[in-house]
Design a protein around this motif. Sequence first.
Motif, PDB file in Angstrom:
ATOM      1  N   ASN A 275       0.813  -1.223   0.000  1.00  9.41           N
ATOM      2  CA  ASN A 275       0.000   0.000   0.000  1.00  9.41           C
ATOM      3  C   ASN A 275       0.841   1.266   0.000  1.00  9.41           C
ATOM      4  OD1 ASN A 275      -2.638   1.107  -0.086  1.00  9.41           O
ATOM      5  ND2 ASN A 275      -2.412   1.775   2.041  1.00  9.41           N
TER       6      ASN A 275
ATOM      7  N   ALA B  85      -0.718   4.891  -0.869  1.00  8.65           N
ATOM      8  CA  ALA B  85      -0.896   5.786   0.270  1.00  8.65           C
ATOM      9  C   ALA B  85      -0.195   7.119   0.026  1.00  8.65           C
ATOM     10  CB  ALA B  85      -0.366   5.131   1.543  1.00  8.65           C
TER      11      ALA B  85
ATOM     12  N   PHE C 239     -13.872   2.424   4.380  1.00 12.22           N
ATOM     13  CA  PHE C 239     -13.048   1.409   5.035  1.00 12.22           C
ATOM     14  C   PHE C 239     -13.749   0.065   4.881  1.00 12.22           C
ATOM     15  CE2 PHE C 239     -10.167   4.383   7.238  1.00 12.22           C
ATOM     16  CZ  PHE C 239     -10.833   5.564   7.002  1.00 12.22           C
TER      17      PHE C 239
ATOM     18  N   GLN D 113     -12.126   7.407  -2.083  1.00 12.07           N
ATOM     19  CA  GLN D 113     -11.030   6.455  -1.915  1.00 12.07           C
ATOM     20  C   GLN D 113     -11.548   5.272  -1.106  1.00 12.07           C
ATOM     21  OE1 GLN D 113      -7.523   6.658  -2.830  1.00 12.07           O
ATOM     22  NE2 GLN D 113      -7.639   4.516  -2.215  1.00 12.07           N
TER      23      GLN D 113
ATOM     24  N   TRP E 165     -10.506   1.963   0.853  1.00 14.67           N
ATOM     25  CA  TRP E 165      -9.426   1.166   1.434  1.00 14.67           C
ATOM     26  C   TRP E 165     -10.008  -0.222   1.666  1.00 14.67           C
ATOM     27  CZ3 TRP E 165      -5.118   3.626   0.715  1.00 14.67           C
ATOM     28  CH2 TRP E 165      -5.095   5.012   0.767  1.00 14.67           C
TER      29      TRP E 165
ATOM     30  N   GLN F 278      -2.650  -1.118   6.299  1.00 13.05           N
ATOM     31  CA  GLN F 278      -2.641  -0.285   5.093  1.00 13.05           C
ATOM     32  C   GLN F 278      -2.783   1.194   5.441  1.00 13.05           C
ATOM     33  OE1 GLN F 278      -5.753  -0.676   2.120  1.00 13.05           O
ATOM     34  NE2 GLN F 278      -7.240  -1.424   3.592  1.00 13.05           N
ATOM     35  N   LEU F 279      -3.571   1.495   6.485  1.00 13.95           N
ATOM     36  CA  LEU F 279      -3.785   2.891   6.844  1.00 13.95           C
ATOM     37  C   LEU F 279      -2.547   3.530   7.467  1.00 13.95           C
ATOM     38  CD1 LEU F 279      -7.396   2.718   8.323  1.00 13.95           C
ATOM     39  CD2 LEU F 279      -6.700   3.667   6.112  1.00 13.95           C
TER      40      LEU F 279
END
Lengths: 338, 338
Positions: free
Chosen positions: A188, A192, A258, A283, A285, A311-312
Motif C-alpha cells: 500500500n 498511500a 473502510f 477512496q 481502502w 494499510q492505513l
Amino acid sequence: MYGYEDKTYNEVLTQAVNNIEEINQAVDAICEKGYKNLYLVGTGGTYAMASPLSYLIKTNSTIPWYYEIAAELVTAKPKQLTKDSVVITASLSGTTVETINAAKYAKEVGATVIALVGEKECPLAEYADYVFENRTASNDNLVEEIYIQYFALGARFMKNNGEFPEYEKFIDALKQMPEVLQKVREDNDERALAFAEKHKDTKFHMCVGAGNTWGETYCFAMCVLEEMQWIATKSIHAAEFFHGTVEMTEKDMSFMLFKGEDETRPLLDRVEKFVRNYSDVVQVWDTKDYELKGVDPSVRGLVSPLVMAAQLERVSAHFEHVRNHSLEIRRYYRTVEY
Amino acid sequence: MYGYEDKTYNEVLTQAVNNIEEINQAVDAICEKGYKNLYLVGTGGTYAMASPLSYLIKTNSTIPWYYEIAAELVTAKPKQLTKDSVVITASLSGTTVETINAAKYAKEVGATVIALVGEKECPLAEYADYVFENRTASNDNLVEEIYIQYFALGARFMKNNGEFPEYEKFIDALKQMPEVLQKVREDNDERALAFAEKHKDTKFHMCVGAGNTWGETYCFAMCVLEEMQWIATKSIHAAEFFHGTVEMTEKDMSFMLFKGEDETRPLLDRVEKFVRNYSDVVQVWDTKDYELKGVDPSVRGLVSPLVMAAQLERVSAHFEHVRNHSLEIRRYYRTVEY
C-alpha cells in the motif's frame, strides 16, 4: 518505506504472537473459575481497537459482552459489571488516566481485569489480574499488536465456551500477521503516498465503515486525521450513512471508505455505489486488495481490522512528510492542563 | 412560536402517555412468558432514540441488553438474538426499510418484536408481536413521544425484574411530559432564535454529549444539522473528546454541548471548562436550565433526553426560517434511487 522500521514492526507483532500462549493460560484459568460476562473497555485508540473484538464476539458467541468507554464506565457504573465480570483493556503507555480509573473501579467491584501494556511496571498494571507485556511496543502505538492479543483473548473465551470452530485457523492466521502485514504495508505504500499528495490540503474527510472495520474508521478519523494531522472529519457507520449524513454529499467531498470482508461488506458496497455517483473524490481502502499469504480463506474476513490498520498506517506516515506535520505534535493532549 | 402547534404537540405526547397502560400489559405478558435479553434496534433517528433507553437499562438493571443499528443487525446476525430475545424498535412512518428488515429477521429467529409506529397499518407492524400506535404523531417526527414509550417499556421490564425502585416516580414524571416539555419549548424559544441567528452561516459544529443525552447529540448533529440543514458536524462523546478530537479546537470553532443531569454530567463539565478556555463560540444546552414542574427531583436526570429534545426542537425550527432552508428538503433521501 518512509517512517517505518520493518525490523521493529516484526518484533512488536512477533511479541504479540508470542504472548498468545500466556493469554491462553490466563483465559483457561478464568474460564475454569467461571465468569458471567465480558467488558471490553478502552479510551480513544484502545476504545476503537476493542470494537472489532466486540464484533467478533457478537457474531460468533453467546457469551454476554458489553463495550464501554472507560471514562463513561466509571461514572455510569453499569449494573452488569460485577465480581463475575471480566474486563479486557489496554494502554501501551500504561498511564492513560481514564483507563486506569476504569480498571481501578473494576477491581473495586471485584471483577477480573486483563490489561495489555507496554511495560509491566506501569500504573494500569497495578489494577490488573493478568497483564500482557510487549516492551518493544511501548514507544510505538501499534494498533496491530493490540488486535492480535485482543483477538487471541476473545477467541480463547469463545473456544472454551464450546463455540467458534474457526479457532485453530484463526489463531494460525494471527501467527502469520508479522509477515502478512509487512507485505500489506509494502503493497500500500505507493498508493498511500499518492493519496497523501492528492489530499495534502483537503480540509475535511467523510470516513465510512461497518462491522469489524468500524473501529478503524472511527480511529483513523479521530486518532490520525484529527489528533495527529488536525484535519476535520466525520466518521459514520455505513448502516447509518443514508439516514442523515448522506445529505452532506457533494461533488468535491472527500470520502474514505473502510471496506473489510465480513458480513457487513454489502453495507459498504451500497455506500460506495452511491458516493461514486455523487462525489468525484472517493477512496476505498479495501482489505480484499491484499493477498494475505498463509491465511486460510475461511478466516480472511476475521483479520480485516489488522489488514485495515496496516494499510492505513502508510497513509498516516505519508501525510506526515507530505503535509510537513509531525504525527507527534499535540496542541492540547498532555500539553496543557485540563 | 415559529413552526409549532402546541395543541398537536400536546396531543401526540398525551397519546404516548396514554399508551403506557397497554405497554405495561404487553411487557407483563412477555415477562410472564420469560425472555433472555433485550435488543434495542433502530435506524438513524430511532437508533439515536434507543441510546437513552440503553443507558437507562445499563445503569439500573441486570437485564442483558444489546443496542444495534438495524441494517448491521440483519447482516451481522448477532448470536445472542434468538427466540428468547425481545426486540424493541420504532418507525413513525412504519416504512423504514432497514428497520422493517431487522424486525423481519427477528421474527425469523423467533424473537418477540415490539414496534412503535404512527399507524398500525404499516409494513413494520406486520413483523411485530406488539404494536403501539400514535396516529397523531404519524406526520410529525416527534422524538419525545418515542422516548416516553421507550422509557415506559424499559422501566416496566426493570420493575418486573425486581429492580428500578424509581419506577413509580419515573412513570409519574413521564406523565407530566406533555405540560413540562411545552414549557421547555417556550422557555428556550428566544435563546434558540438567538443561536440560529448567530449561527446562520456557521459551516461546522462540534457536538459533544454523554450518558443519556449522547443519543440527542448524535441525532441533532446527523438528523437535524446534516440531514435537514446540510451543515457539517462531528458528534463526539465527552468521554472520548480528549483523546483525539480535542486537537481540532480553535478559537472560532462552534461547540454545542449537550448537558444532561445523569451521572456523566462531570464528563461534560470537563469538556465545557476546556472549550471555554480555547474557543469563543460555545453553546451549552443544559437540561438544568428548566424547572420541570411536577417532576420529582430524584428522577430529573432520567428525563434529560426528553428535555434535551424539546429544547433542541426550537433550534431546528428557528434554523429553518433564519437560514431559509426548509427542514423537509432532501437532496438524496427518498429522492434519488440508491
